[in-house]
Design a protein around this motif. Structure first.
Motif, PDB file in Angstrom:
ATOM      1  N   GLY A  70      12.477   2.590 -14.245  1.00  0.00           N
ATOM      2  CA  GLY A  70      11.132   2.354 -13.763  1.00  0.00           C
ATOM      3  C   GLY A  70      10.482   3.844 -13.514  1.00  0.00           C
ATOM      4  O   GLY A  70       8.795   3.876 -13.294  1.00  0.00           O
ATOM      5  N   ARG A  71      11.127   4.619 -13.706  1.00  0.00           N
ATOM      6  CA  ARG A  71      10.382   5.730 -13.559  1.00  0.00           C
ATOM      7  C   ARG A  71       9.368   6.251 -14.878  1.00  0.00           C
ATOM      8  O   ARG A  71       9.838   5.424 -15.893  1.00  0.00           O
ATOM      9  N   GLY A 110      16.396   2.240 -18.729  1.00  0.00           N
ATOM     10  CA  GLY A 110      15.268   1.298 -17.844  1.00  0.00           C
ATOM     11  C   GLY A 110      13.451   2.060 -17.371  1.00  0.00           C
ATOM     12  O   GLY A 110      13.006   1.392 -16.587  1.00  0.00           O
ATOM     13  N   ALA A 111      13.854   3.351 -17.684  1.00  0.00           N
ATOM     14  CA  ALA A 111      12.642   3.425 -17.256  1.00  0.00           C
ATOM     15  C   ALA A 111      11.577   3.749 -18.398  1.00  0.00           C
ATOM     16  O   ALA A 111      11.762   3.181 -19.632  1.00  0.00           O
ATOM     17  N   GLY A 112       9.711   4.319 -17.966  1.00  0.00           N
ATOM     18  CA  GLY A 112       8.812   4.116 -18.482  1.00  0.00           C
ATOM     19  C   GLY A 112       8.818   5.089 -19.376  1.00  0.00           C
ATOM     20  O   GLY A 112       8.275   6.504 -19.117  1.00  0.00           O
ATOM     21  N   VAL A 113       9.367   4.954 -20.701  1.00  0.00           N
ATOM     22  CA  VAL A 113       9.350   6.226 -21.688  1.00  0.00           C
ATOM     23  C   VAL A 113       8.649   6.244 -22.959  1.00  0.00           C
ATOM     24  O   VAL A 113       7.682   5.650 -22.770  1.00  0.00           O
ATOM     25  N   VAL A 114       7.699   7.420 -22.237  1.00  0.00           N
ATOM     26  CA  VAL A 114       6.490   8.064 -23.451  1.00  0.00           C
ATOM     27  C   VAL A 114       7.175   8.605 -24.462  1.00  0.00           C
ATOM     28  O   VAL A 114       7.292  10.010 -23.689  1.00  0.00           O
ATOM     29  N   LEU A 161       0.876   9.403 -28.501  1.00  0.00           N
ATOM     30  CA  LEU A 161       1.033   9.285 -27.161  1.00  0.00           C
ATOM     31  C   LEU A 161       2.176   7.491 -28.035  1.00  0.00           C
ATOM     32  O   LEU A 161       1.300   6.711 -28.825  1.00  0.00           O
ATOM     33  N   CYS A 162       3.200   7.614 -27.784  1.00  0.00           N
ATOM     34  CA  CYS A 162       3.857   6.112 -27.995  1.00  0.00           C
ATOM     35  C   CYS A 162       4.540   5.531 -26.318  1.00  0.00           C
ATOM     36  O   CYS A 162       5.363   6.155 -25.794  1.00  0.00           O
ATOM     37  N   GLY A 163       4.388   4.283 -25.989  1.00  0.00           N
ATOM     38  CA  GLY A 163       4.950   4.045 -25.062  1.00  0.00           C
ATOM     39  C   GLY A 163       4.526   2.434 -25.259  1.00  0.00           C
ATOM     40  O   GLY A 163       4.063   2.109 -25.555  1.00  0.00           O
ATOM     41  N   ASP A 164       5.736   1.099 -24.570  1.00  0.00           N
ATOM     42  CA  ASP A 164       5.429  -0.003 -24.225  1.00  0.00           C
ATOM     43  C   ASP A 164       4.595  -0.250 -22.580  1.00  0.00           C
ATOM     44  O   ASP A 164       4.955  -1.204 -22.286  1.00  0.00           O
ATOM     45  N   ASP A 165       5.279   0.823 -21.540  1.00  0.00           N
ATOM     46  CA  ASP A 165       4.507   0.868 -20.647  1.00  0.00           C
ATOM     47  C   ASP A 165       3.213   1.270 -20.561  1.00  0.00           C
ATOM     48  O   ASP A 165       3.020   2.594 -20.320  1.00  0.00           O
ATOM     49  N   GLU A 166       1.960   0.187 -20.122  1.00  0.00           N
ATOM     50  CA  GLU A 166       0.687   0.959 -20.075  1.00  0.00           C
ATOM     51  C   GLU A 166       0.702   1.709 -18.586  1.00  0.00           C
ATOM     52  O   GLU A 166       0.176   2.995 -19.557  1.00  0.00           O
ATOM     53  N   ALA A 167       1.201   1.535 -17.690  1.00  0.00           N
ATOM     54  CA  ALA A 167       1.030   2.916 -16.366  1.00  0.00           C
ATOM     55  C   ALA A 167       1.991   4.334 -16.838  1.00  0.00           C
ATOM     56  O   ALA A 167       1.168   4.846 -16.552  1.00  0.00           O
ATOM     57  N   ALA A 168       3.278   3.541 -17.852  1.00  0.00           N
ATOM     58  CA  ALA A 168       3.400   5.252 -17.540  1.00  0.00           C
ATOM     59  C   ALA A 168       2.811   5.813 -18.929  1.00  0.00           C
ATOM     60  O   ALA A 168       1.963   7.350 -19.209  1.00  0.00           O
ATOM     61  N   LEU A 169       2.616   4.731 -19.912  1.00  0.00           N
ATOM     62  CA  LEU A 169       1.061   5.992 -21.012  1.00  0.00           C
ATOM     63  C   LEU A 169       0.306   6.497 -19.941  1.00  0.00           C
ATOM     64  O   LEU A 169      -0.165   8.032 -20.091  1.00  0.00           O
ATOM     65  N   GLU A 170      -0.358   5.882 -19.325  1.00  0.00           N
ATOM     66  CA  GLU A 170      -2.070   6.093 -18.396  1.00  0.00           C
ATOM     67  C   GLU A 170      -1.166   7.777 -17.697  1.00  0.00           C
ATOM     68  O   GLU A 170      -2.517   8.684 -17.863  1.00  0.00           O
ATOM     69  N   THR A 171       0.035   7.681 -17.351  1.00  0.00           N
ATOM     70  CA  THR A 171       0.228   9.163 -16.517  1.00  0.00           C
ATOM     71  C   THR A 171       0.436  10.113 -17.928  1.00  0.00           C
ATOM     72  O   THR A 171      -0.251  11.175 -17.305  1.00  0.00           O
ATOM     73  N   VAL A 172       1.165   9.841 -18.636  1.00  0.00           N
ATOM     74  CA  VAL A 172       0.862  10.478 -19.721  1.00  0.00           C
ATOM     75  C   VAL A 172      -1.324  11.125 -20.619  1.00  0.00           C
ATOM     76  O   VAL A 172      -0.674  12.663 -20.635  1.00  0.00           O
ATOM     77  N   ARG A 173      -1.306  10.162 -20.753  1.00  0.00           N
ATOM     78  CA  ARG A 173      -2.654  10.641 -21.104  1.00  0.00           C
ATOM     79  C   ARG A 173      -3.844  11.794 -19.757  1.00  0.00           C
ATOM     80  O   ARG A 173      -4.427  12.350 -20.854  1.00  0.00           O
ATOM     81  N   GLY A 207       0.386   2.941 -30.056  1.00  0.00           N
ATOM     82  CA  GLY A 207       0.730   2.025 -29.725  1.00  0.00           C
ATOM     83  C   GLY A 207       2.585   2.134 -29.177  1.00  0.00           C
ATOM     84  O   GLY A 207       2.450   2.831 -28.146  1.00  0.00           O
ATOM     85  N   GLY A 208       3.688   1.274 -29.623  1.00  0.00           N
ATOM     86  CA  GLY A 208       4.531   0.935 -28.864  1.00  0.00           C
ATOM     87  C   GLY A 208       5.302   1.891 -28.806  1.00  0.00           C
ATOM     88  O   GLY A 208       5.693   2.726 -29.782  1.00  0.00           O
ATOM     89  N   LEU A 209       7.166   1.227 -28.365  1.00  0.00           N
ATOM     90  CA  LEU A 209       8.644   2.216 -28.512  1.00  0.00           C
ATOM     91  C   LEU A 209       8.889   2.188 -30.421  1.00  0.00           C
ATOM     92  O   LEU A 209       9.418   3.457 -31.108  1.00  0.00           O
ATOM     93  N   GLU A 210       8.207   0.754 -30.850  1.00  0.00           N
ATOM     94  CA  GLU A 210       8.643   0.950 -32.237  1.00  0.00           C
ATOM     95  C   GLU A 210       7.346   1.648 -33.010  1.00  0.00           C
ATOM     96  O   GLU A 210       8.986   2.518 -34.087  1.00  0.00           O
ATOM     97  N   ARG A 211       6.733   2.356 -32.805  1.00  0.00           N
ATOM     98  CA  ARG A 211       6.364   3.501 -33.208  1.00  0.00           C
ATOM     99  C   ARG A 211       6.589   4.916 -32.726  1.00  0.00           C
ATOM    100  O   ARG A 211       6.483   5.574 -33.733  1.00  0.00           O
TER     101      ARG A 211
END
Ligand SMILES: NC(=O)c1ccc[n+]([C@@H]2O[C@H](COP(=O)([O-])OP(=O)(O)OC[C@H]3O[C@@H](n4cnc5c(N)ncnc54)[C@H](OP(=O)(O)O)[C@@H]3O)[C@@H](O)[C@H]2O)c1
Length: 223
Positions: A85-86, A118-122, A151-163, A177-181
């Motif tokens: 979740g981090r 299991g983290a919100g990876v970006v 930026l690529c990530g599957d976790d919107e909250a994590a993406l917003e933090t990195v933005r 997009g997501g982590l496939e990208r």
């Protein structure tokens, strides 16, 4: 926000220093207390261990060689869910001999990181050298304007933090997009590194956007 940085090398220095200068609270965690203290002192952040950096704050930057990640994360208890979740920012480039990805044809570095922690990876900040991240945004800007940071990530909250952290550098986040990208971003970066290392400017491969998209505008199908 509070940012934990794992590593005290080039990327830790480049990004952590800029984030601290922008008013974020940055803890630099390293395996060498001397190097963490020196960097924290220079950057105006806090020194600490790798574990302290991993537990600190709203986001954690992994500024470590890709080959060291598995061992470091195991030591931090990632296998037991310590990072679940981090927000983990993966700027690593798993580029090995022959400028090939050491992740081969399987899932890329960021996807594996998300699965194992299991983290919100970006995936972010991997596509340019540390020297660029050290620059003020006006010097780094292109003719078209500020840098777009993919930026690529599957976790919107994590993406917003990195933005938020991209904007803190004066650049503009570009969510691909997501982590496939992220697999594509990792491969594209390996290609860029190869071109730069062999003295080729990647921009010479690319005609202006209007030229590339002229067919689309004329309604032609396919590419
Ligand atoms: N530099 C760039 O231009 C650039 C650009 C984009 C992406 N990246 C990626 O960013 C990541 C970091 O690159 P960098 O240039 O900052 O590397 P670096 O300057 O060599 O720093 C690496 C850091 O990782 C630490 N480290 C290495 N092995 C470790 C281990 N087994 N356990 C704990 N700590 C370990 C080092 O600690 P010690 O100081 O104690 O050895 C150092 O603090 C890499 O994955 C790289 O591919 C780099």
């Amino acid at each position: 926000m509070r940012v934990g940085v794992l590593g005290t090398g080039n990327m830790a220095d480049a990004l952590g220093t800029r984030w601290a200068a922008a008013g974020h609270e940055v803890l630099f965690g390293g395996r060498s207390p001397e190097r963490s203290r020196a960097l924290a002192g220079r950057a105006g952040g806090l020194p600490g261990t790798l574990g302290e950096a991993a537990r600190f704050g709203d986001a954690v930057l992994l500024a470590l060689p890709h080959h060291a990640l598995a061992g470091v994360l195991a030591g931090l208890g990632a296998g037991e869910g310590a990072l679940r979740g981090r927000v983990l920012i993966d700027c690593t480039n798993a580029v090995g001999p022959g400028l090939l990805l050491t992740t081969g044809t399987g899932p890329g570095a960021a996807r594996t990181l998300a699965r194992t922690t299991g983290a919100g990876v970006v995936k972010a900040f991997n596509h340019l050298p540390d020297a660029v991240w050290r620059l003020d945004p006006f010097t780094a800007a292109t003719a078209e304007g500020p840098l777009a940071v993919p930026l690529c990530g599957d976790d919107e909250a994590a993406l917003e933090t990195v933005r938020t952290l991209v904007r803190a550098l004066g650049h503009v986040p570009l969510t691909l997009g997501g982590l496939e990208r992220a697999d594509q971003l990792e491969a594209a970066t390996a290609l860029l590194i190869g071109l730069w290392k062999s003295g080729h400017d990647p921009r010479t491969l690319l005609p202006p956007f209007e030229v590339v998209t002229a067919g689309d505008r004329a309604g032609r199908r396919g590419r």
